[in-house]
Design an enzyme around this catalytic site. Structure first.
Site, PDB file in Angstrom:
ATOM      1  CB  CYS A   2      -0.875   0.003   1.246  1.00 48.34           C
ATOM      2  SG  CYS A   2      -1.823  -1.514   1.393  1.00 48.34           S
ATOM      3  NE  ARG A  27       3.551   1.284  -3.086  1.00 48.02           N
ATOM      4  CZ  ARG A  27       4.552   0.862  -2.342  1.00 48.02           C
ATOM      5  NH1 ARG A  27       5.672   1.497  -2.349  1.00 48.02           N
ATOM      6  NH2 ARG A  27       4.422  -0.195  -1.580  1.00 48.02           N
ATOM      7  CD1 TRP A  74      -1.407  -5.251  -3.396  1.00 48.20           C
ATOM      8  CD2 TRP A  74      -2.096  -4.229  -5.255  1.00 48.20           C
ATOM      9  NE1 TRP A  74      -1.259  -6.123  -4.436  1.00 48.20           N
ATOM     10  CE2 TRP A  74      -1.669  -5.538  -5.583  1.00 48.20           C
ATOM     11  CE3 TRP A  74      -2.569  -3.402  -6.273  1.00 48.20           C
ATOM     12  CZ2 TRP A  74      -1.699  -6.034  -6.889  1.00 48.20           C
ATOM     13  CZ3 TRP A  74      -2.590  -3.910  -7.564  1.00 48.20           C
ATOM     14  CH2 TRP A  74      -2.168  -5.190  -7.865  1.00 48.20           C
ATOM     15  CG  ASN A  98       2.730  -1.324   2.975  1.00 41.13           C
ATOM     16  OD1 ASN A  98       2.140  -2.297   2.499  1.00 41.13           O
ATOM     17  ND2 ASN A  98       3.845  -0.846   2.463  1.00 41.13           N
ATOM     18  N   GLY A  99       1.294  -3.876   4.991  1.00 46.10           N
ATOM     19  CA  GLY A  99       1.857  -5.140   5.471  1.00 46.10           C
ATOM     20  C   GLY A  99       0.755  -6.140   5.755  1.00 46.10           C
ATOM     21  CD  GLU A 484       8.984 -16.873 -17.223  1.00 44.95           C
ATOM     22  OE1 GLU A 484       8.146 -17.355 -17.987  1.00 44.95           O
ATOM     23  OE2 GLU A 484       8.919 -15.698 -16.805  1.00 44.95           O
ATOM     24  CE  LYS A 488       9.503 -12.693 -18.674  1.00 47.27           C
ATOM     25  NZ  LYS A 488       8.519 -13.452 -18.000  1.00 47.27           N
ATOM     26  CD  GLU A 491       7.517 -11.279 -22.016  1.00 46.95           C
ATOM     27  OE1 GLU A 491       6.366 -11.061 -22.428  1.00 46.95           O
ATOM     28  OE2 GLU A 491       7.724 -11.757 -20.888  1.00 46.95           O
ATOM     29  CG  HIS A 507      14.538 -36.801 -30.135  1.00 46.73           C
ATOM     30  ND1 HIS A 507      14.540 -38.092 -30.607  1.00 46.73           N
ATOM     31  CD2 HIS A 507      14.891 -36.875 -28.822  1.00 46.73           C
ATOM     32  CE1 HIS A 507      14.858 -38.926 -29.615  1.00 46.73           C
ATOM     33  NE2 HIS A 507      15.079 -38.193 -28.523  1.00 46.73           N
ATOM     34  CE  LYS A 606       2.183  -7.040 -15.497  1.00 50.94           C
ATOM     35  NZ  LYS A 606       3.328  -7.957 -15.616  1.00 50.94           N
TER      36      LYS A 606
END
Ligand code: M6R
Length: 611
Positions: A2, A27, A74, A98-99, A484, A488, A491, A507, A606
């Protein structure tokens, strides 16, 4: 994750707080609020939605107060609505937080028994009532805060006002950031530097187990025992754009470096070392029902990076919990007739919670009688709303289009699920449980050390930056990790990158090997290490240029590689965490060397809310 702002001085607090919160909007947010003190009373305004909703609500209202606190939320506990929005309050206490407070349920029950009336679903409101409880016993304000802090388990930064004192703001920190800003005759507090920067660049960072008391003309610092402490002030040289990225050049790099902390946040309150258990609330209860079914199986649906997380989970869940797992791209699942039904637990993985294909796969699954457990980062997004249960990753807002911290927090949740299922099926002995839980809890520190000390990427970056193709190979649980890594790289650097299982090269893909072809290989000391060495030798003898991700101190493997990057040892199961970090960094630095738009790569969004 937050945003917090506090102000005390001679100016009206309202515009300062709103401007500070605006600076923290990047954020993410789902609700916002402010609190002031006037004539011995609190004035509290809160709204659901964007900060602009709060700005609209406050328009035309003239608050005289020159002391106040503000918050953008958040959500982690409780829906993102007005009642759960901060600031929260009791009779004499108003605060923003926050937490995550791990033991809030127990504290809440105790406070309710004592007669406290709790309105919201948040862990935060409990803190107000806890402090109030000590005030009711006659403690002074600061001692009441300190006594309450002793009862809190978890992570927090807190900024607190006392109804009976408009001369002071109280702050405390354990595990979530707080920074103080100093100016002539006025002082500030915030969760992040951007909220302060237009007023001052002279700051001090609160460390864990430290408190601060802000007055107009001074700030005093204490430890949690009430002893006063000295704090060094610093001058911040960042401009606003740098400050939003905490000084990193791109959000992606900032998010890569946030991983140790957000993994710790995701584990918080879930890994119980005392009781040697994993707590997954409703999801844990749903899993328990499934383990009792004779033909229980798991079907993962996801896209992109989240799909790779599902592939990692297959190794863990099948190996530890002996539950069959299939992993499918949501876009494929929705257009075939998959055999899922009432014995299937569909696990939908999505950072955004809005991916159209995954949402469609969830709807299909439910029609066929399956239950859906989602793993998601954005609270109250569409996917959790349509799932039977959700486990939230606590990655905080991910702004870079290339997913990094979302992936590692997803696999954190998935590993906890694998261990939980194994516990529910009584497949682990005490020592095994203890080792796995300890390894998980130590993981953030291992990653933090790696991010501070890694070496060797510059030469790999130099080699790759002008190449058109790059191949990634790995085996076993490293196979989804190299997929992955390849995703990365393609992209954000626009270099064509493909990932192959090491054993699959002969193969077909080995036909592509010739002098100087770059190949990134994960060559960690796991149970497929010898096989990987043979696969690498086969392609090296055809001219491939080998860039190895290797275990620290592994001298033999260094000889095999043209370039290498060492990663720390970790328990075998947790190696995906240590090997994915260098691959994220490699993609980042190659893209940076090429000067691409790293946070918003071409043609990508996104969250993909269309088919
Ligand atoms: O929000 P989701 O996790 O559902 O998104 C899925 C993919 O679109 C996402 O992982 C995408 O592949 C990322 N850009 C990868 O970095």
């Amino acid at each position: 994750m937050c945003g917090i702002v506090g102000y005390i001085g001679d100016q009206k607090a309202k515009p300062i707080l709103l401007a500070g919160l605006k600076r923290l909007e990047y954020r993410g947010y789902d609700s916002a609020g402010v609190a002031f003190i006037k004539n011995g009373d609190f004035q509290i305004e809160r709204t659901q939605g964007k900060l602009s909703c709060l700005v609209d609500k406050l328009a035309g209202k003239d608050f005289e107060a020159t002391i106040g606190i503000g918050h953008t939320r958040w959500a982690t506990h409780g829906r993102p609505d007005e009642i759960n929005a901060h600031p929260h309050y009791s009779k004499d206490v108003v605060l923003v937080h926050n937490g995550i407070i791990e033991n809030y349920k127990k504290l809440k029950d105790d406070l309710i028994i004592k007669g406290h009336q709790i309105e919201s679903e948040t862990d935060t409101e409990i803190i107000c009532h806890l402090i109030q409880d000590f005030l009711n016993q006659g403690y002074d304000f600061q001692k009441a805060i300190r006594s309450a802090l002793k009862e809190l388990h978890g992570a927090y930064s807190l900024v607190i006002l006392n109804r009976n004192d408009n001369q002071r703001i109280y702050c405390a920190r354990k595990g979530s950031p707080l920074v103080l800003g100093f100016n002539n005759g006025e002082n500030f507090v915030a969760s992040d530097i951007p909220a302060l920067l237009s007023h001052t660049n002279e700051v001090a960072f609160l460390h864990d187990f430290e408190m601060a008391v802000l007055e107009k003309t001074q700030v005093t610092f204490y430890d949690f025992e009430g002893n006063s402490i000295e704090k060094e002030r610093q001058i911040i040289q960042w401009n606003m754009a740098q400050a939003e990225k905490s000084g990193y050049k791109h959000f992606m790099l900032k998010e890569i470096h946030e991983q140790p902390r957000v993994i710790a946040d995701t584990l918080l309150g879930r890994v119980d070392l005392e009781k040697m258990n994993i707590w997954l609330d409703d999801a844990g209860r749903l899993m328990k029902k499934f383990v009792q079914k004779p033909d229980f199986h798991i079907h993962v649906v996801a896209c992109g990076t989240s799909w790779h997380a599902g592939m990692v989970a297959r190794y863990w869940i099948e190996n530890l919990a002996k539950v069959p797992v299939s992993v499918e791209l949501s876009s494929e699942f929705r257009y075939r007739q998959p055999l899922v039904g009432e014995n299937t637990l569909v696990v939908a993985i999505s950072q955004s919670g809005e991916t159209a294909d995954t949402l469609a796969a969830i709807r299909e699954s439910k029609k066929m009688g399956a239950k859906v457990l989602s793993i998601c980062n954005v609270i109250e997004s569409s996917i959790p709303r349509e799932s039977d249960v959700t486990i939230y990753t606590h990655a905080g807002p991910e702004i870079g289009v290339a997913s990094t911290k979302a992936f590692t927090t997803q696999i954190t949740v998935l590993y906890m699920m694998a261990v939980k299922l194994a516990l529910q099926k009584k497949l682990l002995d005490d020592q095994d449980i203890q080792d796995r839980m300890k390894a998980l809890v130590e993981l953030p520190n291992i990653l933090k050390t790696f991010l501070r000390q890694y070496k060797g990427l510059d030469m790999m970056t130099e080699y790759l930056r002008n190449k058109e193709h790059c191949y990634f190979i790995g085996r076993g649980i490293q196979y989804p990790i190299i997929l992955e890594g390849a995703l990365k790289l393609k992209e954000i650097s626009y270099i064509h990158a493909d990932g192959y299982a090491g054993g699959e090269m002969k193969h077909g893909p080995i036909a592509l090997m010739e002098d100087g072809v770059p190949v990134v290989a994960t060559l960690l000391k796991d149970d497929l290490y010898d096989k990987m060495v043979s696969n690498v030798q086969e392609i090296k003898s055809r001219g491939a240029f080998i860039m190895g991700i290797i275990t620290q101190g592994d001298e033999d493997t260094k000889q095999l590689c043209d370039l290498y990057l060492e990663v720390p040892e970790a328990s075998m199961d947790l190696l995906p965490f240590v090997s994915v970090l260098p691959l994220q960094l490699l993609a980042y630095y190659v893209a940076d060397a090429k000067g691409t738009d790293i946070d918003q790569p071409r043609n990508l969004a996104k969250s993909v809310t269309v088919e």
